[in-house]
Motif scaffolding. Structure first.
Motif, PDB file in Angstrom:
ATOM      1  N   ARG A   1     -54.113  -9.499  55.274  1.00  0.00           N
ATOM      2  CA  ARG A   1     -54.986  -8.447  55.462  1.00  0.00           C
ATOM      3  C   ARG A   1     -54.936  -7.483  54.410  1.00  0.00           C
ATOM      4  O   ARG A   1     -55.838  -7.185  53.573  1.00  0.00           O
ATOM      5  CB  ARG A   1     -54.407  -7.850  56.972  1.00  0.00           C
ATOM      6  N   CYS A   2     -53.446  -7.396  53.895  1.00  0.00           N
ATOM      7  CA  CYS A   2     -53.375  -6.482  52.866  1.00  0.00           C
ATOM      8  C   CYS A   2     -53.937  -7.078  51.468  1.00  0.00           C
ATOM      9  O   CYS A   2     -54.466  -6.608  50.501  1.00  0.00           O
ATOM     10  CB  CYS A   2     -51.763  -6.045  52.350  1.00  0.00           C
ATOM     11  N   ARG A   3     -53.682  -8.385  51.438  1.00  0.00           N
ATOM     12  CA  ARG A   3     -54.130  -9.030  50.506  1.00  0.00           C
ATOM     13  C   ARG A   3     -55.706  -9.166  50.256  1.00  0.00           C
ATOM     14  O   ARG A   3     -56.234  -8.758  49.115  1.00  0.00           O
ATOM     15  CB  ARG A   3     -53.804 -10.835  50.289  1.00  0.00           C
ATOM     16  N   ARG A   4     -56.490  -9.287  51.041  1.00  0.00           N
ATOM     17  CA  ARG A   4     -57.977  -9.134  51.138  1.00  0.00           C
ATOM     18  C   ARG A   4     -58.402  -7.627  50.981  1.00  0.00           C
ATOM     19  O   ARG A   4     -59.377  -7.420  50.293  1.00  0.00           O
ATOM     20  CB  ARG A   4     -58.511  -9.498  52.354  1.00  0.00           C
TER      21      ARG A   4
ATOM     22  N   LEU B   1     -41.890  -4.779  47.811  1.00  0.00           N
ATOM     23  CA  LEU B   1     -42.975  -3.964  48.318  1.00  0.00           C
ATOM     24  C   LEU B   1     -44.236  -4.255  48.155  1.00  0.00           C
ATOM     25  O   LEU B   1     -44.764  -4.694  47.223  1.00  0.00           O
ATOM     26  CB  LEU B   1     -42.241  -2.767  47.531  1.00  0.00           C
ATOM     27  N   CYS B   2     -45.085  -4.257  49.145  1.00  0.00           N
ATOM     28  CA  CYS B   2     -46.349  -4.352  49.292  1.00  0.00           C
ATOM     29  C   CYS B   2     -47.225  -3.230  48.574  1.00  0.00           C
ATOM     30  O   CYS B   2     -47.012  -2.051  49.232  1.00  0.00           O
ATOM     31  CB  CYS B   2     -46.812  -4.518  50.784  1.00  0.00           C
ATOM     32  N   PRO B   3     -47.859  -3.693  47.637  1.00  0.00           N
ATOM     33  CA  PRO B   3     -48.637  -2.475  46.820  1.00  0.00           C
ATOM     34  C   PRO B   3     -50.017  -1.791  47.864  1.00  0.00           C
ATOM     35  O   PRO B   3     -50.321  -0.962  47.237  1.00  0.00           O
ATOM     36  CB  PRO B   3     -49.189  -3.130  45.595  1.00  0.00           C
ATOM     37  N   VAL B   4     -50.195  -2.455  48.878  1.00  0.00           N
ATOM     38  CA  VAL B   4     -51.232  -2.017  49.323  1.00  0.00           C
ATOM     39  C   VAL B   4     -50.940  -1.047  50.669  1.00  0.00           C
ATOM     40  O   VAL B   4     -51.195   0.159  50.567  1.00  0.00           O
ATOM     41  CB  VAL B   4     -52.091  -3.201  50.150  1.00  0.00           C
ATOM     42  N   CYS B   5     -49.845  -1.462  51.348  1.00  0.00           N
ATOM     43  CA  CYS B   5     -49.382  -0.529  52.525  1.00  0.00           C
ATOM     44  C   CYS B   5     -48.129   0.104  52.167  1.00  0.00           C
ATOM     45  O   CYS B   5     -47.831   0.987  53.069  1.00  0.00           O
ATOM     46  CB  CYS B   5     -49.414  -1.351  53.917  1.00  0.00           C
TER      47      CYS B   5
END
Ligand SMILES: [Zn+2]
Length: 45
Positions: free
Chosen positions: A37-40, A10-14
């Motif tokens: 993108r989410c990483r940055r 699960l992506c913590p950003v989106c």
């Protein structure tokens, strides 16, 4: 037999689940974000 047996996270950003990708084959354990993108986005916060 199912072929959709790939691991996912699960992506913590989106907040969306994403599945294993071939480009992550070597460092799946280190992958935390669904995309660059989410990483940055997380790093720049
Ligand atoms: Zn994401």
């Amino acid at each position: 037999m199912q072929k959709s047996d790939l691991p996912s996270k699960l992506c913590p950003v989106c907040q969306r689940p994403f599945s294993w990708r071939r480009k992550w084959a070597k460092d799946w354990d280190a992958v935390r974000y669904c995309s660059e993108r989410c990483r940055r986005r997380k790093a720049g916060a």
